[in-house]
Design an enzyme around this catalytic site. Structure first.
Site, PDB file in Angstrom:
ATOM      1  N   LEU A 128      44.171  11.170  38.448  1.00 51.01           N
ATOM      2  CA  LEU A 128      44.086  12.133  39.630  1.00 51.01           C
ATOM      3  C   LEU A 128      45.389  12.682  40.098  1.00 51.01           C
ATOM      4  CD1 LEU A 128      41.795  10.714  42.365  1.00 51.01           C
ATOM      5  CD2 LEU A 128      41.253  12.578  40.808  1.00 51.01           C
ATOM      6  N   TYR A 161      38.405   3.323  41.152  1.00 51.41           N
ATOM      7  CA  TYR A 161      38.682   4.737  41.473  1.00 51.41           C
ATOM      8  C   TYR A 161      39.243   4.952  42.646  1.00 51.41           C
ATOM      9  CZ  TYR A 161      34.674   5.184  37.889  1.00 51.41           C
ATOM     10  OH  TYR A 161      34.254   4.930  37.108  1.00 51.41           O
ATOM     11  N   HIS A 162      40.422   5.872  42.772  1.00 58.96           N
ATOM     12  CA  HIS A 162      40.959   6.464  43.801  1.00 58.96           C
ATOM     13  C   HIS A 162      39.720   7.200  44.574  1.00 58.96           C
ATOM     14  CE1 HIS A 162      45.003   6.153  42.066  1.00 58.96           C
ATOM     15  NE2 HIS A 162      44.523   6.554  41.081  1.00 58.96           N
ATOM     16  N   PRO A 163      39.719   6.728  45.815  1.00 58.12           N
ATOM     17  CA  PRO A 163      38.865   7.625  46.827  1.00 58.12           C
ATOM     18  C   PRO A 163      39.051   9.210  46.662  1.00 58.12           C
ATOM     19  CG  PRO A 163      40.069   5.922  48.044  1.00 58.12           C
ATOM     20  CD  PRO A 163      40.664   6.214  46.589  1.00 58.12           C
ATOM     21  N   SER A 164      37.784   9.720  46.259  1.00 58.51           N
ATOM     22  CA  SER A 164      37.881  11.045  46.113  1.00 58.51           C
ATOM     23  C   SER A 164      36.306  11.501  46.012  1.00 58.51           C
ATOM     24  CB  SER A 164      38.007  11.297  44.568  1.00 58.51           C
ATOM     25  OG  SER A 164      37.151  10.824  43.650  1.00 58.51           O
TER      26      SER A 164
END
Length: 145
Positions: free
Chosen positions: A115, A68-71
């Site tokens: 995203l 995952y993209h950091p979010s």
């Protein structure tokens, strides 16, 4: 020069790191069972040479990453109602002057798709907020005739 900002994602802190090692070895053990013989090729990763705890540790540290993209790390909301809020509804960092956060970190939860689109939408909205060009409620689509 100003202070350096360090972003620590904590992927390899002891709790998670030890769990990763345990899951990796369980995975290897399960798929080494005879029931998987007809479906299994030679082991590629971590490789048959990875046996000791030190080997496993080195492999996990060298290859661990997120899918995952950091979010969702800078909770947005009303600081008066929630003491865990990092960013107010105007994207301003609570307690810090002249700093805003406008990226996926202010999302409440991870989106199930890419995203890029949602972050562009956030950036467009934040730009309007910063520039003061938010349309008034009287100009909304629902009020047109």
């Amino acid at each position: 020069m100003g202070d350096v900002i360090l972003i620590l994602l904590c992927y390899l802190v002891d709790f998670f790191h030890e769990s990763n090692e345990q899951y990796l070895m369980l995975f290897v053990e399960v798929f080494a069972q005879r029931a998987f013989d007809e479906y299994r090729a030679d082991e590629v990763l971590p490789g048959s040479h990875v046996q000791s705890d030190a080997d496993i540790d080195a492999f996990v540290r060298a290859t661990a990453e997120t899918a995952y993209h950091p979010s969702c790390t800078c909770r947005m909301g009303s600081p008066e109602k929630d003491d865990m809020v990092v960013v107010d509804p105007m994207c301003r960092v609570v307690g810090v002057e002249r700093l805003r956060v406008v990226d996926a970190s202010i999302m409440p939860s991870i989106v199930s798709g890419n995203l890029n689109g949602p972050v562009i939408m956030l950036a467009e909205k934040a730009a309007d907020l910063i520039l003061g060009s938010i349309p008034s409620p009287s100009h909304s689509a629902s009020s047109s005739k």
